[in-house]
Design an enzyme around this catalytic site. Structure first.
Site, PDB file in Angstrom:
ATOM      1  N   GLY A 187       4.104  -4.784 -15.979  1.00 43.53           N
ATOM      2  CA  GLY A 187       3.353  -3.777 -16.716  1.00 43.53           C
ATOM      3  C   GLY A 187       1.853  -4.017 -16.709  1.00 43.53           C
ATOM      4  O   GLY A 187       1.106  -3.350 -17.412  1.00 43.53           O
ATOM      5  N   THR A 204      -6.878  -2.800  -3.263  1.00 46.37           N
ATOM      6  CA  THR A 204      -6.989  -3.783  -2.184  1.00 46.37           C
ATOM      7  C   THR A 204      -5.823  -3.727  -1.211  1.00 46.37           C
ATOM      8  O   THR A 204      -5.820  -4.458  -0.225  1.00 46.37           O
ATOM      9  CB  THR A 204      -7.082  -5.209  -2.758  1.00 46.37           C
ATOM     10  OG1 THR A 204      -5.880  -5.499  -3.472  1.00 46.37           O
ATOM     11  CG2 THR A 204      -8.296  -5.358  -3.663  1.00 46.37           C
ATOM     12  N   HIS A 258       1.710   4.792  -6.926  1.00 44.74           N
ATOM     13  CA  HIS A 258       0.591   4.397  -7.796  1.00 44.74           C
ATOM     14  C   HIS A 258      -0.445   5.511  -7.870  1.00 44.74           C
ATOM     15  O   HIS A 258      -0.949   5.822  -8.958  1.00 44.74           O
ATOM     16  CB  HIS A 258      -0.067   3.114  -7.269  1.00 44.74           C
ATOM     17  CG  HIS A 258       0.528   1.860  -7.793  1.00 44.74           C
ATOM     18  ND1 HIS A 258       0.101   1.264  -8.949  1.00 44.74           N
ATOM     19  CD2 HIS A 258       1.520   1.081  -7.309  1.00 44.74           C
ATOM     20  CE1 HIS A 258       0.808   0.178  -9.167  1.00 44.74           C
ATOM     21  NE2 HIS A 258       1.677   0.037  -8.183  1.00 44.74           N
ATOM     22  N   GLU A 299     -10.787   2.311  -1.600  1.00 41.13           N
ATOM     23  CA  GLU A 299      -9.908   1.384  -0.895  1.00 41.13           C
ATOM     24  C   GLU A 299     -10.737   0.354  -0.148  1.00 41.13           C
ATOM     25  O   GLU A 299     -11.593   0.712   0.674  1.00 41.13           O
ATOM     26  CB  GLU A 299      -9.003   2.146   0.071  1.00 41.13           C
ATOM     27  CG  GLU A 299      -8.052   3.086  -0.650  1.00 41.13           C
ATOM     28  CD  GLU A 299      -7.163   3.869   0.285  1.00 41.13           C
ATOM     29  OE1 GLU A 299      -7.256   3.698   1.522  1.00 41.13           O
ATOM     30  OE2 GLU A 299      -6.367   4.681  -0.219  1.00 41.13           O
ATOM     31  N   ASP A 307      -7.217  -3.695  -8.291  1.00 41.73           N
ATOM     32  CA  ASP A 307      -5.775  -3.936  -8.227  1.00 41.73           C
ATOM     33  C   ASP A 307      -5.371  -4.089  -6.765  1.00 41.73           C
ATOM     34  O   ASP A 307      -5.424  -3.135  -6.016  1.00 41.73           O
ATOM     35  CB  ASP A 307      -5.035  -2.778  -8.873  1.00 41.73           C
ATOM     36  CG  ASP A 307      -3.571  -3.069  -9.146  1.00 41.73           C
ATOM     37  OD1 ASP A 307      -3.155  -4.223  -9.026  1.00 41.73           O
ATOM     38  OD2 ASP A 307      -2.859  -2.113  -9.501  1.00 41.73           O
TER      39      ASP A 307
END
Length: 178
Positions: A14, A35, A50, A62, A84
């Site tokens: 989470g 990433t 996502h 990105e 992330d």
């Protein structure tokens, strides 16, 4: 003063959902610095999932390897930057035969001097399980653990997520994030 944050947890704990809520609470112009390097269909499906869950709330950037540069560039347009995730970044650096320790040092130096936006770093805590049975996996675990220690030292807030619940390891308790 901008408070940078490190969010750690196991796979599917989470941590990303928590970090997204934290980012939306912290700013009005959030960026999602992804990433992931899409190498197969399974990863493509994960990235799509996502992206769909985030919707239009974040601007997605990105960048699989040049994290410090991407943070500096995003700071001009965004008041919060969610990264992330660091373990994918470390994987990408290893695949590229880059010097991970140097890249982590560069990231730490960037964060210490960077106050244009809050940076929220998400990473998998991989050191809680068994000792890996091969050298590459042990190297990865060691590099990730070292990166987490260095980043936890310089971040103002550090949270560990388990079962979707945050444990404050350092700094302020998280705000109510409904």
């Amino acid at each position: 003063m901008t408070r940078h944050c490190l969010v750690l947890g196991g796979a599917r704990s989470g941590k990303t959902a928590f970090a997204e809520r934290l980012a939306l609470h912290a700013g009005s112009r959030p960026a999602y610095l992804a990433t992931a390097d899409i190498l197969d269909h399974e990863m493509r499906d994960r990235v799509s999932s996502h992206q769909a869950s985030r919707g239009e709330r974040f601007t997605t950037i990105e960048e699989p390897t040049e994290l410090s540069h991407a943070i500096l560039k995003a700071g001009g347009k965004h008041d919060v930057i969610l990264v992330d995730c660091l373990t994918l970044w470390i994987t990408n650096l290893l695949i590229a035969n880059a010097d991970v320790a140097t890249a982590v040092s560069e990231l730490c130096a960037t964060l210490v001097e960077f106050h244009q936006a809050k940076v929220i770093l998400v990473s998998n805590e991989v050191g809680l399980g068994i000792v890996p049975d091969n050298a590459m996996a042990r190297t990865f675990r060691d590099l990730a653990g070292s990166a987490h220690q260095r980043l936890a030292e310089i971040c103002d807030d550090v949270y560990f997520i388990a079962a979707g619940l945050p444990l404050t390891m350092k700094g302020d308790a998280p705000p109510a994030l409904n």
